[in-house]
Design an enzyme around this catalytic site. Structure first.
Site, PDB file in Angstrom:
ATOM      1  N   ASP A   1     -10.988   2.652   4.357  1.00 54.20           N
ATOM      2  CA  ASP A   1     -11.274   1.231   4.138  1.00 54.20           C
ATOM      3  C   ASP A   1     -12.787   0.989   4.085  1.00 54.20           C
ATOM      4  O   ASP A   1     -13.233  -0.096   3.704  1.00 54.20           O
ATOM      5  CB  ASP A   1     -10.678   0.382   5.284  1.00 54.20           C
ATOM      6  CG  ASP A   1      -9.435  -0.384   4.848  1.00 54.20           C
ATOM      7  OD1 ASP A   1      -9.218  -0.517   3.628  1.00 54.20           O
ATOM      8  OD2 ASP A   1      -8.684  -0.837   5.728  1.00 54.20           O
TER       9      ASP A   1
ATOM     10  N   GLN B   1      -4.531  -2.299   9.605  1.00 51.87           N
ATOM     11  CA  GLN B   1      -4.338  -3.595   8.942  1.00 51.87           C
ATOM     12  C   GLN B   1      -4.903  -4.713   9.813  1.00 51.87           C
ATOM     13  O   GLN B   1      -4.506  -4.875  10.965  1.00 51.87           O
ATOM     14  CB  GLN B   1      -2.844  -3.813   8.644  1.00 51.87           C
ATOM     15  CG  GLN B   1      -2.549  -5.063   7.853  1.00 51.87           C
ATOM     16  CD  GLN B   1      -3.181  -5.042   6.454  1.00 51.87           C
ATOM     17  OE1 GLN B   1      -3.101  -4.047   5.739  1.00 51.87           O
ATOM     18  NE2 GLN B   1      -3.832  -6.129   6.079  1.00 51.87           N
TER      19      GLN B   1
ATOM     20  N   LYS C   1       0.840  -1.204   0.000  1.00 55.03           N
ATOM     21  CA  LYS C   1       0.000   0.000   0.000  1.00 55.03           C
ATOM     22  C   LYS C   1       0.875   1.253   0.000  1.00 55.03           C
ATOM     23  O   LYS C   1       0.603   2.213  -0.715  1.00 55.03           O
ATOM     24  CB  LYS C   1      -0.952  -0.020   1.214  1.00 55.03           C
ATOM     25  CG  LYS C   1      -2.077  -1.041   1.037  1.00 55.03           C
ATOM     26  CD  LYS C   1      -2.846  -1.314   2.322  1.00 55.03           C
ATOM     27  CE  LYS C   1      -3.765  -2.513   2.133  1.00 55.03           C
ATOM     28  NZ  LYS C   1      -4.428  -2.950   3.373  1.00 55.03           N
TER      29      LYS C   1
END
Ligand code: NDP
Length: 292
Positions: free
Chosen positions: A119, A96, A52
Site C-alpha cells: 500500500d 484495510q 481486491k
C-alpha cells in the site's frame, strides 16, 4: 477534448499482469500472494477487501484475508502482522483502513515490513519515494502516474497544480510530479484550504490534479484552455435518472470543464479503476523483489 479512459487502461494493465504471472509460473516461479487484514464488519471495508481478492484471482494471484472482530486488541493485530511478515509465501500485506478508534493506525502500518508494504503507507516507503529511491507508491498516486504515462501526457517543464495536500493523494502526487524522472520534471504548485487566489493559480495550470473532496468544486472558469485535468474526487449523489437512485460525480464539474480541457478523466471510469490495479502492480513487484 479527449477522455483519459482509466477503465480501458486498467484492463490493459490487468492483462499484462496476468500474462506476466503465466510467464513466471510457467518458468517454475512462485505465484504472487497478497494478504489483507480486515478488522470489524464495516460493509464498505468488506467490499473493498472482497474486490481486491477478486482482482487477485482474475490475474492469477493468490490472496488471503485475515479477519478480526472490531474489539480486537492492538497487540493481537501487531502479532498477526509479524506472523505475515515472516511467512515467505506472502509477498504483500495491506491493512484495510480505517481501523477501530482504540487501535493506533500508524503503529500497525509501521509493523509491516517495508518490503511487504504494497500500500506504500509505511514511512520508509514514503521517505524513499520522497528522496527518489525505489519504493512502493500508494495506489491512487501510483495509478495517476500510470494514467499520465500511458496516455502519453508530457509533464516535463509543464506547470502542474495539485489541488489538495492529503498524505494519501495530494502530497505524494506533488512529489511525484516534481521528481527528476519522466513522468515528472514538472513545476509543481500545491494548493490547500488556506491558499489565496486559488482560481488564479488553477487557471495557470497545464496539468491540474484535483483531490479536494468537494463535489464539482472546479468549474470551467478555474481551468486554462487546453489543460490536462485529472479528477481524483468521487462522490455518490442522489439521481432520479439512474436505476440505482444515485450517480457518481467528481471534484470537477465535468460537462463544462471538458469543453476547455485537452484531456480529462471522467468520474466514474478515470482514476478509480486504476487504484486496485496499482495494488496488483505493487504486489507483482514485491513477488519479483524489484524494490528491495
Ligand atoms: P482529504 O479530505 O484528506 O484532503 C482534501 C484536501 O483538499 C486537503 O488538503 C484540504 O486542505 C484541501 N481542500 C479542501 N477544501 C478546500 C478548498 N475549499 N480549497 C482548497 N483546498 C481545499 O481528501 P483525500 O485527498 O483523501 O481525497 C480527495 C478526494 O479524492 C475525495 O473526494 C476522495 O473521495 C477521493 N479519492 C478517490 C480515490 C480514488 O481511487 N478515485 C482514492 C482516494 C481519494 P487542508 O489540507 O488545508 O485541509
Amino acid at each position: 477534448m479527449k477522455l483519459i479512459d482509466g477503465k480501458k487502461i486498467a484492463e490493459t494493465i490487468r492483462q499484462e499482469i496476468a500474462g506476466e504471472v503465466k510467464r513466471i509460473t510457467g518458468a517454475g516461479g512462485k505465484v504472487p500472494h497478497l494478504a489483507a487484514i480486515l478488522v470489524g464488519d464495516d460493509p464498505a471495508s468488506e467490499t473493498y477487501v472482497n474486490n481486491k481478492a477478486k482482482a487477485c484471482k482474475e490475474v492469477g494471484f493468490d490472496s488471503s484475508t485475515y479477519r478480526f472482530p472490531a474489539d480486537v486488541q492492538q497487540e493481537e493485530l501487531l502479532e498477526a502482522v509479524d506472523f505475515i511478515n515472516r511467512d515467505p509465501e506472502i509477498d504483500g500485506l495491506i491493512v484495510q483502513l480505517p481501523l477501530p478508534s482504540h487501535i493506533d493506525n500508524q503503529k500497525v502500518i509501521q509493523q509491516i515490513l517495508p518490503e511487504k508494504d504494497v500500500d506504500g503507507f509505511h514511512p520508509v516507503n514514503v521517505g524513499r519515494m520522497t528522496i527518489g529511491l525505489p519504493s512502493y507508491v500508494s495506489a491512487t498516486p501510483h495509478g495517476i502516474m500510470e494514467l499520465i504515462m500511458r496516455s502519453g501526457i508530457q509533464t516535463r517543464g509543464r506547470h502542474c497544480v495539485v489541488l489538495g495536500r492529503s498524505n494519501i493523494v495530494g502530497k505524494p502526487m506533488s512529489l511525484l510530479m516534481a521528481r527528476n524522472e519522466e513522468p515528472g520534471n514538472a513545476t509543481v504548485t500545491v494548493c490547500h484550504s488556506k491558499t489565496q487566489n486559488l482560481k488564479e493559480i488553477t487557471s495557470a495550470a497545464d496539468i491540474l490534479i484535483v483531490a479536494i473532496g468537494q463535489p464539482e468544486f472546479v468549474t470551467a472558469d478555474m481551468v486554462k484552455e487546453g489543460a490536462v485535468v485529472i479528477d481524483v474526487g468521487i462522490h455518490r449523489v442522489p439521481s432520479a435518472k439512474t436505476k440505482s437512485g444515485f450517480r457518481l460525480i467528481g471534484d470537477v464539474r465535468f460537462d463544462e470543464v471538458a469543453q476547455k480541457a485537452s484531456r480529462i478523466t471522467p468520474v466514474p471510469g478515470g482514476v478509480g479503476p486504476m487504484t486496485i490495479v496499482s495494488l496488483l502492480l505493487n504486489t507483482l513487484k514485491a513477488s519479483k523483489k524489484e524494490i528491495y
